[in-house]
Every structure is written in structure tokens, then in C-alpha cells.
Motif scaffolding. Structure first.
Motif, PDB file in Angstrom:
ATOM      1  N   SER A  69       0.820  -1.212   0.000  1.00 15.44           N
ATOM      2  CA  SER A  69       0.000   0.000   0.000  1.00 15.44           C
ATOM      3  C   SER A  69       0.854   1.263   0.000  1.00 15.44           C
ATOM      4  O   SER A  69       0.540   2.236  -0.700  1.00 15.44           O
ATOM      5  N   SER A  70       1.945   1.263   0.761  1.00 15.62           N
ATOM      6  CA  SER A  70       2.798   2.457   0.778  1.00 15.62           C
ATOM      7  C   SER A  70       3.552   2.613  -0.541  1.00 15.62           C
ATOM      8  O   SER A  70       3.769   3.737  -1.021  1.00 15.62           O
ATOM      9  N   ILE A  71       3.949   1.483  -1.150  1.00 11.88           N
ATOM     10  CA  ILE A  71       4.604   1.558  -2.459  1.00 11.88           C
ATOM     11  C   ILE A  71       3.629   2.082  -3.511  1.00 11.88           C
ATOM     12  O   ILE A  71       3.988   2.923  -4.350  1.00 11.88           O
ATOM     13  N   ALA A  72       2.374   1.595  -3.465  1.00 10.47           N
ATOM     14  CA  ALA A  72       1.364   2.076  -4.417  1.00 10.47           C
ATOM     15  C   ALA A  72       1.147   3.572  -4.272  1.00 10.47           C
ATOM     16  O   ALA A  72       1.018   4.298  -5.266  1.00 10.47           O
ATOM     17  N   ALA A  73       1.128   4.047  -3.029  1.00 12.59           N
ATOM     18  CA  ALA A  73       0.937   5.480  -2.798  1.00 12.59           C
ATOM     19  C   ALA A  73       2.103   6.284  -3.355  1.00 12.59           C
ATOM     20  O   ALA A  73       1.913   7.312  -4.031  1.00 12.59           O
ATOM     21  N   ARG A  74       3.311   5.830  -3.097  1.00 16.56           N
ATOM     22  CA  ARG A  74       4.487   6.559  -3.568  1.00 16.56           C
ATOM     23  C   ARG A  74       4.572   6.559  -5.100  1.00 16.56           C
ATOM     24  O   ARG A  74       4.902   7.584  -5.708  1.00 16.56           O
ATOM     25  N   LEU A  75       4.284   5.425  -5.728  1.00 16.64           N
ATOM     26  CA  LEU A  75       4.327   5.358  -7.189  1.00 16.64           C
ATOM     27  C   LEU A  75       3.240   6.218  -7.815  1.00 16.64           C
ATOM     28  O   LEU A  75       3.440   6.826  -8.878  1.00 16.64           O
ATOM     29  N   THR A  76       2.067   6.280  -7.181  1.00 18.15           N
ATOM     30  CA  THR A  76       0.992   7.123  -7.704  1.00 18.15           C
ATOM     31  C   THR A  76       1.376   8.596  -7.621  1.00 18.15           C
ATOM     32  O   THR A  76       1.114   9.372  -8.550  1.00 18.15           O
ATOM     33  N   LEU A  77       2.022   8.970  -6.532  1.00 12.73           N
ATOM     34  CA  LEU A  77       2.477  10.358  -6.410  1.00 12.73           C
ATOM     35  C   LEU A  77       3.529  10.677  -7.465  1.00 12.73           C
ATOM     36  O   LEU A  77       3.568  11.793  -7.991  1.00 12.73           O
ATOM     37  N   LEU A  78       4.358   9.698  -7.799  1.00  9.22           N
ATOM     38  CA  LEU A  78       5.350   9.891  -8.857  1.00  9.22           C
ATOM     39  C   LEU A  78       4.664  10.182 -10.185  1.00  9.22           C
ATOM     40  O   LEU A  78       5.074  11.074 -10.929  1.00  9.22           O
ATOM     41  N   GLY A  79       3.602   9.442 -10.469  1.00  2.79           N
ATOM     42  CA  GLY A  79       2.913   9.625 -11.743  1.00  2.79           C
ATOM     43  C   GLY A  79       1.963  10.796 -11.756  1.00  2.79           C
ATOM     44  O   GLY A  79       1.702  11.374 -12.820  1.00  2.79           O
ATOM     45  N   ALA A  80       1.435  11.169 -10.587  1.00  6.51           N
ATOM     46  CA  ALA A  80       0.470  12.274 -10.513  1.00  6.51           C
ATOM     47  C   ALA A  80       0.807  13.162  -9.319  1.00  6.51           C
ATOM     48  O   ALA A  80       0.080  13.183  -8.324  1.00  6.51           O
TER      49      ALA A  80
END
Length: 245
Positions: A69-80
Motif C-alpha cells: 500500500s505504501s509503495i502504491a501510494a508513492r508510485l501514484t504520487l510519482l505519476g500524478a
């Protein structure tokens, strides 16, 4: 004709939250844990002990470091990067049954078994759970931890708080019987984990199983905000993405 919402309304001069005046009853008078319990219980304020346990649960499950979940959050912030809230939402969407479901599943199991056999002792109910789960080859929720194999350090603290506030009941007693009975039956030692004891605490508070998942979601939302604040200071998502390409 306007209909007042169950959890909140805002006519011209007042703001109501779960049947309580926000300004005169809640702001500066009630803590966030009490507000969480109030809104999740349909307007019923928690006791002092319940509020303390809810506060402890929120602290316990706010952050688990590097998880899907924390990786998904960080990757989403990278993309958006313009959509901080979407990154939090992505992290919550990835916090499913393997990471936030255990307390709900434990509570559901304990409540169902205790409700079906209220005259049996906690040990007898625990024995029944072990026999049924072994026969079905199903894991028992609330037991074991991939890292803390000798015992989850959070469990005794939460148990001590429940006992201190008079909230230890049959559901906790049933859960605490399980490790020894499972070891006797299968030669496997799986200690009670923090999610398991939380499911039992929620049950002894008289709350439905979904109450436990609700607390986990609220706690994790705060943890994800903290993770994303760290990501902005010390970016890691690009490195994670590069390692997958």
C-alpha cells in the motif's frame, strides 16, 4: 423538504455531527478517537476506556513501513504529483485482506463462535475453532506474524490496555487460548498478533467486525499521508520504478 443527514448537517447557524453540535459539544471537548467512535457508532459516544483503546489502535496501525500500500501510494504520487489525495487513495485501495483484513476476520470468527456457543468455556470454543480450521485446512486469523515469530511486541501492550480499562472479555479469552491449543494439536506455535488482539478487543467492546477494518483504514490513511510527506522530502518512487523496468 430537506432531510438531515445521519452523520452531519449544516443549517444556517449550527453544524451537527452524528447528532452532536460540532461547536458546543465537540471542538475542544472531544478528541479525534472519540469522534471516530461517535461517527462509527451512529452517534454514541465511547466510554473513556473505549476511547483510549481506539486511540491505541489508531496509533498501532498507522504505519507499517514498506508495504504494497505504501509503495502504491508513492508510485501514484510519482505519476500524478498534482494529486496528493489520489496517492493516498491508491495506498488505501492496496491495503486489502492481507494487510488490513485480519482484525475484521478475527472479530467475525470470534463473534460467530462465541455467539453460537455462549455456554461453552473460552478454551472449549478455542478447541472447536482449531479442530474446524485444521479439518478445512484454513489458517486461523489473528495468529502468527511473518517477522515477529516469537511474539508480536504490540500484542501485550494492547492486551494490558484492554485489561486496565476493563475491556477484556470472552472474545479476548478465546483468542488467547488458541496458540496453546494449536500447538498441542499440530505442534505449531503461532502467537497472537496485533491485528488479532485488536479484533478481539473490538468484539469485547460490542462492535461489529467491520468496525475493526474501519479503524485500520483510518489509521492507515494517516500513515500514508506521512509516507507521502517523506516521499516529497526524500524521493524513492523513481528508484522503485526504475528497478522494475
Amino acid at each position: 423538504m430537506a432531510t438531515e443527514l445521519k452523520h452531519g448537517s449544516a443549517p444556517a447557524d449550527t453544524i451537527s455531527v452524528a447528532g452532536h453540535d460540532l461547536v458546543s459539544d465537540l471542538i475542544g471537548k472531544r478528541g479525534f478517537s472519540e469522534l471516530v467512535a461517535l461517527m462509527m457508532s451512529g452517534g454514541e459516544l465511547p466510554s473513556e476506556g473505549e476511547a483510549a483503546l481506539i486511540d491505541a489502535i489508531l496509533v498501532t496501525f498507522a504505519d507499517h513501513g514498506v508495504t504494497p500500500s505504501s509503495i502504491a501510494a508513492r508510485l501514484t504520487l510519482l505519476g500524478a504529483p498534482e494529486s496528493f489525495q489520489a496517492a493516498v487513495a491508491a495506498g488505501l485501495c492496496g491495503a486489502g485482506m492481507h494487510y488490513l483484513g485480519t482484525m475484521e476476520f478475527t472479530a467475525a470468527l470470534l463473534q460467530a463462535e462465541n455467539g453460537a456457543s455462549p455456554l461453552l468455556s473460552p478454551r472449549d470454543i478455542a478447541s472447536k475453532i482449531v479442530v474446524e480450521h485444521r479439518a478445512a485446512k484454513r489458517p486461523i486469523p489473528g495468529l502468527g506474524h511473518p517477522e515477529h515469530k516469537n511474539g508480536d511486541p504490540r500484542t501485550p501492550v494492547l492486551l494490558e490496555l484492554a485489561e486496565h480499562h476493563g475491556l477484556r472479555g470472552r472474545h479476548i479469552d478465546i483468542l488467547l487460548e488458541l496458540p496453546a491449543i494449536l500447538e498441542e494439536a499440530a505442534g505449531i506455535w503461532l502467537p497472537v498478533n496485533a491485528a488479532g488482539i485488536t479484533g478481539a478487543i473490538v468484539s469485547d467492546m460490542g462492535k461489529p467486525p467491520i468496525f475493526g477494518r474501519g479503524l485500520a483504514i483510518i489509521a492507515r490513511a494517516g500513515g500514508l499521508v506521512g509516507q507521502l510527506m517523506d516521499e516529497k522530502k526524500i524521493p524513492t518512487a523513481q528508484g522503485i520504478w526504475d528497478s522494475l523496468r
